[in-house]
Motif scaffolding. Sequence first.
Motif, mmCIF file in Angstrom:
data_model
loop_
_atom_site.group_PDB
_atom_site.id
_atom_site.type_symbol
_atom_site.label_atom_id
_atom_site.label_comp_id
_atom_site.label_asym_id
_atom_site.label_seq_id
_atom_site.Cartn_x
_atom_site.Cartn_y
_atom_site.Cartn_z
ATOM 1 N N LYS A 1 -20.372 66.987 0.000
ATOM 2 C CA LYS A 1 -19.174 67.827 0.110
ATOM 3 C C LYS A 1 -19.206 68.679 1.381
ATOM 4 O O LYS A 1 -18.188 68.832 2.060
ATOM 5 C CB LYS A 1 -19.040 68.737 -1.111
ATOM 6 N N ARG A 2 -20.380 69.239 1.685
ATOM 7 C CA ARG A 2 -20.508 70.077 2.885
ATOM 8 C C ARG A 2 -20.235 69.267 4.146
ATOM 9 O O ARG A 2 -19.503 69.707 5.039
ATOM 10 C CB ARG A 2 -21.895 70.707 2.947
ATOM 11 N N LEU A 3 -20.778 68.058 4.233
ATOM 12 C CA LEU A 3 -20.570 67.231 5.411
ATOM 13 C C LEU A 3 -19.116 66.782 5.532
ATOM 14 O O LEU A 3 -18.560 66.743 6.632
ATOM 15 C CB LEU A 3 -21.508 66.024 5.394
ATOM 16 N N LYS A 4 -18.479 66.461 4.396
ATOM 17 C CA LYS A 4 -17.059 66.083 4.438
ATOM 18 C C LYS A 4 -16.203 67.245 4.916
ATOM 19 O O LYS A 4 -15.237 67.057 5.653
ATOM 20 C CB LYS A 4 -16.594 65.618 3.059
ATOM 21 N N LYS A 5 -16.558 68.458 4.505
ATOM 22 C CA LYS A 5 -15.801 69.640 4.913
ATOM 23 C C LYS A 5 -16.028 69.961 6.391
ATOM 24 O O LYS A 5 -15.086 70.272 7.120
ATOM 25 C CB LYS A 5 -16.201 70.829 4.042
ATOM 26 N N LEU A 6 -17.279 69.898 6.835
ATOM 27 C CA LEU A 6 -17.600 70.218 8.228
ATOM 28 C C LEU A 6 -17.048 69.185 9.204
ATOM 29 O O LEU A 6 -16.601 69.532 10.295
ATOM 30 C CB LEU A 6 -19.117 70.318 8.414
ATOM 31 N N PHE A 7 -17.126 67.928 8.833
ATOM 32 C CA PHE A 7 -16.699 66.847 9.718
ATOM 33 C C PHE A 7 -15.403 66.234 9.189
ATOM 34 O O PHE A 7 -15.380 65.113 8.701
ATOM 35 C CB PHE A 7 -17.814 65.808 9.853
#
Length: 94
Positions: free
Chosen positions: A68-74
């Motif tokens: 989820k964090r990577l989808k949000k950041l990128f």
Amino acid sequence: SSSSSSSSSETKYVIPSGFLFDYVTCANYCCEIYQWLGFNIATQTAFGYLFLMAGMSQMFPWAVQKHKRLKKLFDGTNGRKKFKRRFIVLPPFF
């Protein structure tokens, strides 16, 4: 010895890539889970399966949070890369 880093305290995130990381967000957890599964199939011990379940119950929430964090950041906006679709931890299931 200390590593050479910038004086900025900003954390830099990158999209994991290479080998399984191109298909699975948390390839390290994927390999660990499948290795323990193979060990348990070979040894057939109750404690081994219990250890596998305990490990999975801890790694799955970590993997979901990281995904989820990577989808949000990128998200592909403001010149950032777009995080491509991939499995979270256990291909082809999850």
